[in-house]
Design an enzyme around this catalytic site. Structure first.
Site, PDB file in Angstrom:
ATOM      1  N   SER A 144       0.832  -1.217   0.000  1.00  0.00           N
ATOM      2  CA  SER A 144       0.000   0.000   0.000  1.00  0.00           C
ATOM      3  C   SER A 144       0.862   1.261   0.000  1.00  0.00           C
ATOM      4  O   SER A 144       0.606   2.200  -0.777  1.00  0.00           O
ATOM      5  CB  SER A 144      -0.970   0.005   1.187  1.00  0.00           C
ATOM      6  OG  SER A 144      -0.290  -0.198   2.401  1.00  0.00           O
ATOM      7  N   HIS A 154      -1.816  -8.887   1.825  1.00  0.00           N
ATOM      8  CA  HIS A 154      -1.474  -7.632   2.524  1.00  0.00           C
ATOM      9  C   HIS A 154      -2.572  -7.352   3.563  1.00  0.00           C
ATOM     10  O   HIS A 154      -2.828  -8.180   4.432  1.00  0.00           O
ATOM     11  CB  HIS A 154      -1.306  -6.530   1.468  1.00  0.00           C
ATOM     12  CG  HIS A 154      -0.760  -5.224   1.968  1.00  0.00           C
ATOM     13  ND1 HIS A 154      -0.015  -5.105   3.111  1.00  0.00           N
ATOM     14  CD2 HIS A 154      -0.855  -3.957   1.458  1.00  0.00           C
ATOM     15  CE1 HIS A 154       0.332  -3.833   3.297  1.00  0.00           C
ATOM     16  NE2 HIS A 154      -0.181  -3.113   2.306  1.00  0.00           N
ATOM     17  N   HIS A 181       6.135 -12.848   6.733  1.00  0.00           N
ATOM     18  CA  HIS A 181       6.312 -11.440   6.371  1.00  0.00           C
ATOM     19  C   HIS A 181       7.380 -11.313   5.290  1.00  0.00           C
ATOM     20  O   HIS A 181       8.308 -12.123   5.232  1.00  0.00           O
ATOM     21  CB  HIS A 181       6.715 -10.604   7.594  1.00  0.00           C
ATOM     22  CG  HIS A 181       6.429  -9.154   7.407  1.00  0.00           C
ATOM     23  ND1 HIS A 181       7.330  -8.293   6.842  1.00  0.00           N
ATOM     24  CD2 HIS A 181       5.316  -8.404   7.664  1.00  0.00           C
ATOM     25  CE1 HIS A 181       6.794  -7.082   6.775  1.00  0.00           C
ATOM     26  NE2 HIS A 181       5.563  -7.132   7.266  1.00  0.00           N
ATOM     27  N   ARG A 210       4.056  -5.297  16.520  1.00  0.00           N
ATOM     28  CA  ARG A 210       2.649  -4.871  16.513  1.00  0.00           C
ATOM     29  C   ARG A 210       1.759  -6.005  17.025  1.00  0.00           C
ATOM     30  O   ARG A 210       0.691  -5.760  17.579  1.00  0.00           O
ATOM     31  CB  ARG A 210       2.238  -4.440  15.099  1.00  0.00           C
ATOM     32  CG  ARG A 210       3.046  -3.271  14.561  1.00  0.00           C
ATOM     33  CD  ARG A 210       2.733  -2.992  13.098  1.00  0.00           C
ATOM     34  NE  ARG A 210       3.120  -4.108  12.251  1.00  0.00           N
ATOM     35  CZ  ARG A 210       2.925  -4.158  10.933  1.00  0.00           C
ATOM     36  NH1 ARG A 210       2.342  -3.135  10.312  1.00  0.00           N
ATOM     37  NH2 ARG A 210       3.299  -5.201  10.219  1.00  0.00           N
ATOM     38  N   ASP A 245      -1.563  -8.831  11.688  1.00  0.00           N
ATOM     39  CA  ASP A 245      -2.943  -9.250  11.404  1.00  0.00           C
ATOM     40  C   ASP A 245      -3.371 -10.479  12.197  1.00  0.00           C
ATOM     41  O   ASP A 245      -4.557 -10.782  12.270  1.00  0.00           O
ATOM     42  CB  ASP A 245      -3.092  -9.530   9.908  1.00  0.00           C
ATOM     43  CG  ASP A 245      -2.799  -8.286   9.088  1.00  0.00           C
ATOM     44  OD1 ASP A 245      -3.309  -7.218   9.452  1.00  0.00           O
ATOM     45  OD2 ASP A 245      -2.047  -8.377   8.100  1.00  0.00           O
TER      46      ASP A 245
HETATM   47  N1  NMX Z   1       1.434 -19.849   5.132  1.00  0.00           N
HETATM   48  C1  NMX Z   1       1.809 -20.679   4.133  1.00  0.00           C
HETATM   49  N2  NMX Z   1       2.829 -20.481   3.309  1.00  0.00           N
HETATM   50  C2  NMX Z   1       3.559 -19.370   3.521  1.00  0.00           C
HETATM   51  C3  NMX Z   1       3.272 -18.472   4.549  1.00  0.00           C
HETATM   52  C4  NMX Z   1       2.148 -18.728   5.363  1.00  0.00           C
HETATM   53  N3  NMX Z   1       1.776 -17.897   6.342  1.00  0.00           N
HETATM   54  N4  NMX Z   1       4.170 -17.451   4.504  1.00  0.00           N
HETATM   55  C5  NMX Z   1       4.987 -17.728   3.472  1.00  0.00           C
HETATM   56  N5  NMX Z   1       4.612 -18.883   2.866  1.00  0.00           N
HETATM   57  C6  NMX Z   1       5.173 -19.480   1.669  1.00  0.00           C
HETATM   58  C7  NMX Z   1       5.008 -18.546   0.491  1.00  0.00           C
HETATM   59  O1  NMX Z   1       3.695 -18.612  -0.033  1.00  0.00           O
HETATM   60  C8  NMX Z   1       6.092 -19.026  -0.438  1.00  0.00           C
HETATM   61  O2  NMX Z   1       5.621 -20.208  -1.042  1.00  0.00           O
HETATM   62  P1  NMX Z   1       5.957 -20.535  -2.619  1.00  0.00           P
HETATM   63  O3  NMX Z   1       7.451 -20.507  -2.703  1.00  0.00           O
HETATM   64  O4  NMX Z   1       5.355 -21.864  -2.823  1.00  0.00           O
HETATM   65  O5  NMX Z   1       5.320 -19.422  -3.407  1.00  0.00           O
HETATM   66  C9  NMX Z   1       7.210 -19.411   0.535  1.00  0.00           C
HETATM   67  O6  NMX Z   1       6.577 -19.650   1.801  1.00  0.00           O
HETATM   68  C10 NMX Z   1       8.269 -18.355   0.699  1.00  0.00           C
HETATM   69  O7  NMX Z   1       7.642 -17.127   1.072  1.00  0.00           O
HETATM   70  P2  NMX Z   1       8.401 -16.068   2.009  1.00  0.00           P
HETATM   71  O8  NMX Z   1       9.615 -15.623   1.265  1.00  0.00           O
HETATM   72  O9  NMX Z   1       8.574 -16.615   3.367  1.00  0.00           O
HETATM   73  O10 NMX Z   1       7.310 -14.904   2.125  1.00  0.00           O
HETATM   74  P3  NMX Z   1       7.000 -13.737   1.100  1.00  0.00           P
HETATM   75  O11 NMX Z   1       7.898 -12.588   1.394  1.00  0.00           O
HETATM   76  O12 NMX Z   1       6.972 -14.220  -0.308  1.00  0.00           O
HETATM   77  O13 NMX Z   1       5.498 -13.382   1.501  1.00  0.00           O
HETATM   78  C11 NMX Z   1       3.688 -12.951   2.952  1.00  0.00           C
HETATM   79  C12 NMX Z   1       5.174 -12.703   2.669  1.00  0.00           C
HETATM   80  C13 NMX Z   1       3.263 -12.047   4.097  1.00  0.00           C
HETATM   81  C14 NMX Z   1       2.876 -12.600   1.720  1.00  0.00           C
HETATM   82  C15 NMX Z   1       3.495 -14.442   3.333  1.00  0.00           C
HETATM   83  O14 NMX Z   1       4.216 -14.717   4.509  1.00  0.00           O
HETATM   84  C16 NMX Z   1       2.047 -14.810   3.525  1.00  0.00           C
HETATM   85  O15 NMX Z   1       1.382 -15.142   2.519  1.00  0.00           O
HETATM   86  N6  NMX Z   1       1.502 -14.760   4.798  1.00  0.00           N
HETATM   87  C17 NMX Z   1       0.103 -14.995   5.041  1.00  0.00           C
HETATM   88  C18 NMX Z   1      -0.709 -13.763   4.652  1.00  0.00           C
HETATM   89  C19 NMX Z   1      -0.504 -12.646   5.635  1.00  0.00           C
HETATM   90  O16 NMX Z   1      -0.559 -12.814   6.844  1.00  0.00           O
HETATM   91  N7  NMX Z   1      -0.301 -11.421   5.114  1.00  0.00           N
HETATM   92  C20 NMX Z   1      -0.207 -10.235   5.962  1.00  0.00           C
HETATM   93  C21 NMX Z   1       1.164  -9.560   5.953  1.00  0.00           C
HETATM   94  C22 NMX Z   1       1.147  -8.331   6.847  1.00  0.00           C
HETATM   95  N8  NMX Z   1       0.275  -7.283   6.316  1.00  0.00           N
HETATM   96  O17 NMX Z   1      -0.545  -6.763   7.011  1.00  0.00           O
HETATM   97  O18 NMX Z   1       0.380  -6.911   5.137  1.00  0.00           O
HETATM   98  C1  MLT Z   2       2.404  -3.620   6.480  1.00  0.00           C
HETATM   99  O1  MLT Z   2       2.084  -3.155   7.585  1.00  0.00           O
HETATM  100  O2  MLT Z   2       2.399  -2.927   5.459  1.00  0.00           O
HETATM  101  C2  MLT Z   2       2.688  -5.092   6.381  1.00  0.00           C
HETATM  102  O3  MLT Z   2       3.274  -5.596   7.529  1.00  0.00           O
HETATM  103  C3  MLT Z   2       3.344  -5.521   5.112  1.00  0.00           C
HETATM  104  C4  MLT Z   2       4.755  -5.104   4.874  1.00  0.00           C
HETATM  105  O4  MLT Z   2       5.386  -4.388   5.643  1.00  0.00           O
HETATM  106  O5  MLT Z   2       5.286  -5.557   3.835  1.00  0.00           O
END
Ligand code: NMX
Ligand code: MLT
Length: 472
Positions: A277, A307, A353, A362, A408
């Site tokens: 964002s 996100h 993350h 947080r 979250d």
């Molecule tokens: N559950 C399952 N798989 C996960 C998770 C999770 N919570 N977190 C990471 N992975 C997987 C990810 O999908 C990826 O799989 P693939 O290689 O098959 O595509 C692999 O682990 C490597 O990912 P990372 O490098 O650890 O994480 P990345 O930086 O790509 O993504 C998020 C970060 C936040 C998108 C990821 O951790 C996620 O999808 N979390 C769950 C959704 C979430 O809680 N989002 C909120 C973030 C905070 N916010 O408010 O924005």
């Molecule tokens: C945020 O607050 O924007 C989330 O934790 C996602 C991020 O920092 O990438």
């Protein structure tokens, strides 16, 4: 006086007209108290020239210094770890978490003014800090609260634009529609059309950002009441602070809920510049799209499940666990449910993350809030069990870089406890708060005259050829 140049986070926050001092970790924190310093815009007016000089000097003296190597993995991997943008208001450390202008969340909780004794920080104080880099006094925060109230009137056409959508439209769609409808009042657009010089761009940007921040709570509350409370709206109580008034317009007046809203809005404001964002808001703003257009774009990024929408997904996921196993869920049942989620190809929401490699502070401060106000809440207890169960499973998967909970994972159960149980609405709350971080940086973007953002992209063929040549 130079406030930021080469100074530590602590000394950065010292101000010259010191009339009050508080102590934090043995350090004297000096704060301004004089009535002439209550106006936020004049404070910025003073700071901007020195920051412009600072940027000019940085560019001319160090413009050619390398910041690291870009690898093919980074290009293919969502630009992780690639330092590529300037973001002044906050900085994220993978281990320690966010610092707003050098201050961690516990430090903000100590030094920012509160509404009640030993209570949570007032988000207006954080807004002041993000914009100026200085810890405001209670008087400054109160003046800013009043200024936001004076800017909070929403034109009727905004509500009509929202009403044109089906009531079943997602709350984020309705909210962003409201933001787009607010855009017709953009001061920046009017000034730009009249040919305002670039050196003055920050001023109408300031007006737009403050107006936007002030008007979001009534628009967001309207969306909530329209969808979930038969359209019965509640008038603002302008004697209240920003977060308390927002909670009041939503329909929640419990003093503990007001404290929760103050904490919630404070901690969701900013998370450095690379998150979807913030980055979107900054990118769109770099085209000199006004703050409403930039922020609406940012909200559309926030509405994605990886996100900001994750806060909705977490509560829905927790409720689906209970739906399947009953409220007295055991550790083994939880493990089974986590595996089931993963095996169905879904992520476990609220964990992981893009930058953080430890538990999100947080999350921790929300847990502390829960321990203080709702330790017996069954959903809070379930969230605590998830802290035991999920990280080892994500670690076992072998590919997840951060198995720990993020912001979250916790917010929904707190809101749910006080009656705000409609998970589909949660991302709107995140959006209201994020306006403070994105808006603050947009003002600085224009004050510093930052350019159009336009990174280079390449094709797979280009990369293959490049790598072949590099290996030869
Ligand atoms: N559950 C399952 N798989 C996960 C998770 C999770 N919570 N977190 C990471 N992975 C997987 C990810 O999908 C990826 O799989 P693939 O290689 O098959 O595509 C692999 O682990 C490597 O990912 P990372 O490098 O650890 O994480 P990345 O930086 O790509 O993504 C998020 C970060 C936040 C998108 C990821 O951790 C996620 O999808 N979390 C769950 C959704 C979430 O809680 N989002 C909120 C973030 C905070 N916010 O408010 O924005
Ligand atoms: C945020 O607050 O924007 C989330 O934790 C996602 C991020 O920092 O990438």
């Amino acid at each position: 006086m130079a406030f930021f140049r080469g100074l530590t986070a602590v000394s950065r926050l010292r101000s010259r007209a010191a009339q009050e001092a508080t102590t934090l970790g043995g350090v004297r924190w000096l704060q301004m108290q004089s009535a002439s310093n209550l106006d936020l815009k004049s404070q910025l007016q003073e700071l901007i020239p020195e920051q412009q000089d600072r940027l000019k000097k940085l560019k001319s003296e160090h413009g050619k210094v390398q910041l690291g190597n870009i690898t093919v993995d980074m290009v293919l991997g969502g630009m992780r770890g690639m330092t590529g943008m300037l973001w002044e208001t906050s900085l994220l450390d993978p281990e320690e978490g966010i610092r707003f202008r050098g201050l961690s969340i516990p430090e903000c909780q100590k030094v920012l003014p509160t509404a009640v004794k030993d209570g949570e920080p007032l988000p207006e104080g954080l807004l002041w800090l993000l914009l100026t880099g200085k810890v405001p006094t209670k008087e400054q925060v109160d003046a800013l609260s009043k200024e936001l109230v004076s800017r909070s009137s929403v034109p009727g056409h905004v509500y009509k634009a929202i009403d044109a959508l089906p009531v079943t439209a997602h709350p984020m769609t309705q909210f962003t529609t409201g933001v787009m409808a607010l855009q017709v009042e953009s001061e920046f657009q009017k000034a730009y059309d009249k040919g305002m010089p670039k050196s003055k761009f920050w001023e109408p940007t300031y007006e737009d950002c403050l107006n936007l921040i002030a008007r979001l709570p009534p628009v967001a509350a309207y969306v909530y009441r329209r969808i979930f409370k038969d359209g019965k709206t509640i008038a603002a109580n302008n004697a209240l602070d920003y977060a308390a008034n927002f909670s009041h317009m939503l329909g929640f007046d419990d003093p503990k809920m007001l404290e929760l809203m103050r904490l919630y809005v404070t901690i969701h404001t900013d998370h450095e510049g690379g998150n979807v964002s913030a980055h979107t808001g900054h990118l769109v703003g770099s085209a000199l799209s006004d703050p409403y257009l930039s922020f609406a774009a940012a909200l559309n990024g926030l509405a994605g499940p990886l996100h900001g929408l994750a806060n909705q997904e977490v509560l829905l996921w927790i409720k689906s666990v209970i739906g399947e196993t009953g409220s007295d869920v055991t550790i083994d049942q939880l493990k089974e449910y986590v595996w089931k989620t993963l095996k169905s190809g879904k992520v476990v929401p609220g964990f992981g993350h893009g930058v953080l490699r430890k538990t999100d502070p947080r999350y921790t401060c929300q847990r502390e809030f829960a321990l203080k106000y709702l330790p017996e809440d069954p959903l809070f207890q379930l969230v605590s069990k998830l802290y035991e169960v999920v990280p080892p499973i994500l670690t076992e998967l072998g590919k997840v870089k951060n198995p720990w909970p993020n912001v979250d994972a916790h917010s929904g159960v707190l809101l749910n406890h006080f009656g705000l149980s409609e998970a589909r609405y949660y991302t709107v709350l995140f959006g209201v708060s994020r306006s403070m971080g994105i808006g603050s940086q947009l003002i600085w973007d224009r004050a510093l005259g930052l350019p159009l953002e336009r990174p280079k992209s390449v094709t797979m063929e280009w990369l293959e050829n490049y790598c072949r040549k590099a290996a030869a």
